[in-house]
Write an enzyme that holds these catalytic residues in place. Sequence first.
Site, PDB file in Angstrom:
ATOM      1  N   ASP A  35      56.399  88.456  67.962  1.00  0.00           N
ATOM      2  CA  ASP A  35      56.729  90.146  69.047  1.00  0.00           C
ATOM      3  C   ASP A  35      57.716  88.987  70.150  1.00  0.00           C
ATOM      4  OD1 ASP A  35      55.636  92.212  67.880  1.00  0.00           O
ATOM      5  OD2 ASP A  35      53.793  92.170  68.895  1.00  0.00           O
ATOM      6  N   LYS A  57      61.078  93.438  70.829  1.00  0.00           N
ATOM      7  CA  LYS A  57      61.641  94.877  70.964  1.00  0.00           C
ATOM      8  C   LYS A  57      62.375  93.901  72.370  1.00  0.00           C
ATOM      9  CE  LYS A  57      57.459  96.933  70.585  1.00  0.00           C
ATOM     10  NZ  LYS A  57      56.764  97.750  71.012  1.00  0.00           N
ATOM     11  N   MET A 171      52.467  97.766  81.055  1.00  0.00           N
ATOM     12  CA  MET A 171      53.404  98.135  80.725  1.00  0.00           C
ATOM     13  C   MET A 171      54.175  99.335  81.780  1.00  0.00           C
ATOM     14  SD  MET A 171      52.600  99.125  76.820  1.00  0.00           S
ATOM     15  CE  MET A 171      50.980  99.476  76.520  1.00  0.00           C
TER      16      MET A 171
HETATM   17  N1  SAH Z   1      48.694  92.048  74.214  1.00  0.00           N
HETATM   18  C1  SAH Z   1      48.777  91.828  75.245  1.00  0.00           C
HETATM   19  C2  SAH Z   1      49.350  93.264  76.165  1.00  0.00           C
HETATM   20  C3  SAH Z   1      50.433  93.684  75.634  1.00  0.00           C
HETATM   21  S1  SAH Z   1      51.250  95.452  76.101  1.00  0.00           S
HETATM   22  C4  SAH Z   1      47.978  91.317  76.020  1.00  0.00           C
HETATM   23  O1  SAH Z   1      47.042  90.653  75.892  1.00  0.00           O
HETATM   24  O2  SAH Z   1      49.164  90.596  77.154  1.00  0.00           O
HETATM   25  C5  SAH Z   1      53.175  94.341  77.167  1.00  0.00           C
HETATM   26  C6  SAH Z   1      52.532  94.682  78.774  1.00  0.00           C
HETATM   27  O3  SAH Z   1      51.832  93.982  78.801  1.00  0.00           O
HETATM   28  C7  SAH Z   1      54.384  94.097  79.417  1.00  0.00           C
HETATM   29  O4  SAH Z   1      54.220  95.460  79.543  1.00  0.00           O
HETATM   30  C8  SAH Z   1      53.443  93.903  80.320  1.00  0.00           C
HETATM   31  O5  SAH Z   1      52.713  95.149  81.484  1.00  0.00           O
HETATM   32  C9  SAH Z   1      52.679  93.054  80.238  1.00  0.00           C
HETATM   33  N2  SAH Z   1      52.642  91.633  80.061  1.00  0.00           N
HETATM   34  C10 SAH Z   1      52.665  90.663  79.229  1.00  0.00           C
HETATM   35  N3  SAH Z   1      52.866  89.586  79.057  1.00  0.00           N
HETATM   36  C11 SAH Z   1      52.448  89.666  80.831  1.00  0.00           C
HETATM   37  C12 SAH Z   1      52.983  88.368  81.456  1.00  0.00           C
HETATM   38  N4  SAH Z   1      53.436  87.089  81.331  1.00  0.00           N
HETATM   39  N5  SAH Z   1      53.229  88.718  83.099  1.00  0.00           N
HETATM   40  C13 SAH Z   1      53.169  90.265  83.078  1.00  0.00           C
HETATM   41  N6  SAH Z   1      52.466  90.919  82.274  1.00  0.00           N
HETATM   42  C14 SAH Z   1      52.724  90.488  81.288  1.00  0.00           C
END
Ligand code: SAH
Length: 495
Positions: A35, A57, A171
């Site tokens: 991803d 995406k 998100m």
């Molecule tokens: N599986 C992922 C989350 C997926 S949903 C996890 O466990 O982190 C995607 C969302 O995760 C993004 O829209 C954002 O809100 C958050 N996100 C992912 N990586 C991030 C980062 N390094 N810093 C801040 N938010 C993050």
Amino acid sequence: MTGTVTLVGAGPGGRGLLTLAGAEAIAQADAVVYDRLVDGSVLDLLPLHAVRVDVGKESGRHPVPQDQINEILVCLARQGKTVVRLKGGDCYLFGRGGEECEYLRENGVPFRVIPGVTSAFAAPAFAGIPVTHRDCCSSVHIVTAHARAGRALKIDFASLVRLDGTLVFLMGLSALEQVTDGLLTAGIAPDMPAAVIENGARGTQRKVVATIAGLADRVRAAGLRSPALIVVGRVCGLSDTLDWFTSLPLHGKTVVVTRPRGRAGTLAARLRALGAEVTEAPCIETVERTDTRPLADALDQRHDWAVFTSPAGVQAAVHALRALGRDLRALYGMKLAAIGRGTADALADCGLTADLLPRQYDGAHLADALISAMPQGGAALLLRAAQGGRLLPEKLAAAGVRVTDVPLYDTVYRCEKADAIRALLEQGAADVVTFTSASTVEGFVQAVGAAGCAGFTALCIGGQTAQAARRYGMNVKVAANATIEDMIACLLEGV
Ligand code: SAH
């Protein structure tokens, strides 16, 4: 034989926060489906032969639809491949990992799941926010603030406020006002501390901490962008006191490391530990020669010194000797010279101690030191790259030394990350590019073009490297002595 699919959580940023099990799975993969949020440093762990499928995406572009991703996974597994499905953070948390596993099960494809460090916990931790604290709360709740196109958020704000725990919204950046308004309407104290963290746990992290009532305005003013998450709760009040990340000396600096694959590890890891955002973009590769005749011929002659000018040369000598059915004892009777600390360390790894290291780690000083140490009419055996500099053999020959220059490997300019570095340079987002040899400078320029040489500091290991960088008009800094330690010290002095 059907292969397997391993879902791996890649963690929130650089590979330091990848689990050991995840790293092992990636190193054994034949194919990876990944991803957008997966960091390049994690993908660097893939074997070179692995097939890479990007289903990420890019905002604005259409993502690969979920049913196609499912199909890709099954298809690769049916080809007998060991497949890794890499997702940012944890692979189940809002990552649709559950749906993928259901589909794999329906199709009889065996799968494993290796959880990852979720951004929901890691980003707050890097921003000085412990997600729970006994004085503040007794629960933490992770909520998605993603609404289907055109629809309102379906979040039970009244219940969330009543629970009085820490709230983490993923998100949620584009719905920030809806989230803060929803909580305020549900009765949360307007002065409740809250934060938005962008690029959490990465070298480029930014955060805004404010009251819940003032958060949205502050975040818009700061221009925070995705990926970002929202944290709400009294724990956010600790954010300044417990900030440890932004005070790291290289925080906020983006550094490109151009060393060849396999050698970049220590420099990159040390820069990351100092807080830098590191992009590893090897610009040269060393390819060992299979023709060992020049070495065999050279060994028939008497030499007083065997001279090594790079760690790659030491490795190549060991391999070439093995190909000849011999080993390092073939150098018996010769003294050993190394151009610098890294090369001497490579010899030490083979159980050999360098007899000579020049005062300054470059070809000119090595030549001078050898000339002083050499008996009258002495002979030197150079074991190095075919593209090695002329200065060393010429200086030696001019002083009456008989020189045998054996090309053991070729330095090839190849950069798989050329597009990625060019993009960084165009955005003016690279602060520093590190060069550990003149050939890395050449490889870099070949990759990005001579026009790409401005806008960053070229951190060079030694004089010859610096000279190569200056030739392209780069803004150069040179380490005091040609070691990785001194390069880092030079960087810490302020760029
Ligand atoms: N599986 C992922 C989350 C997926 S949903 C996890 O466990 O982190 C995607 C969302 O995760 C993004 O829209 C954002 O809100 C958050 N996100 C992912 N990586 C991030 C980062 N390094 N810093 C801040 N938010 C993050």
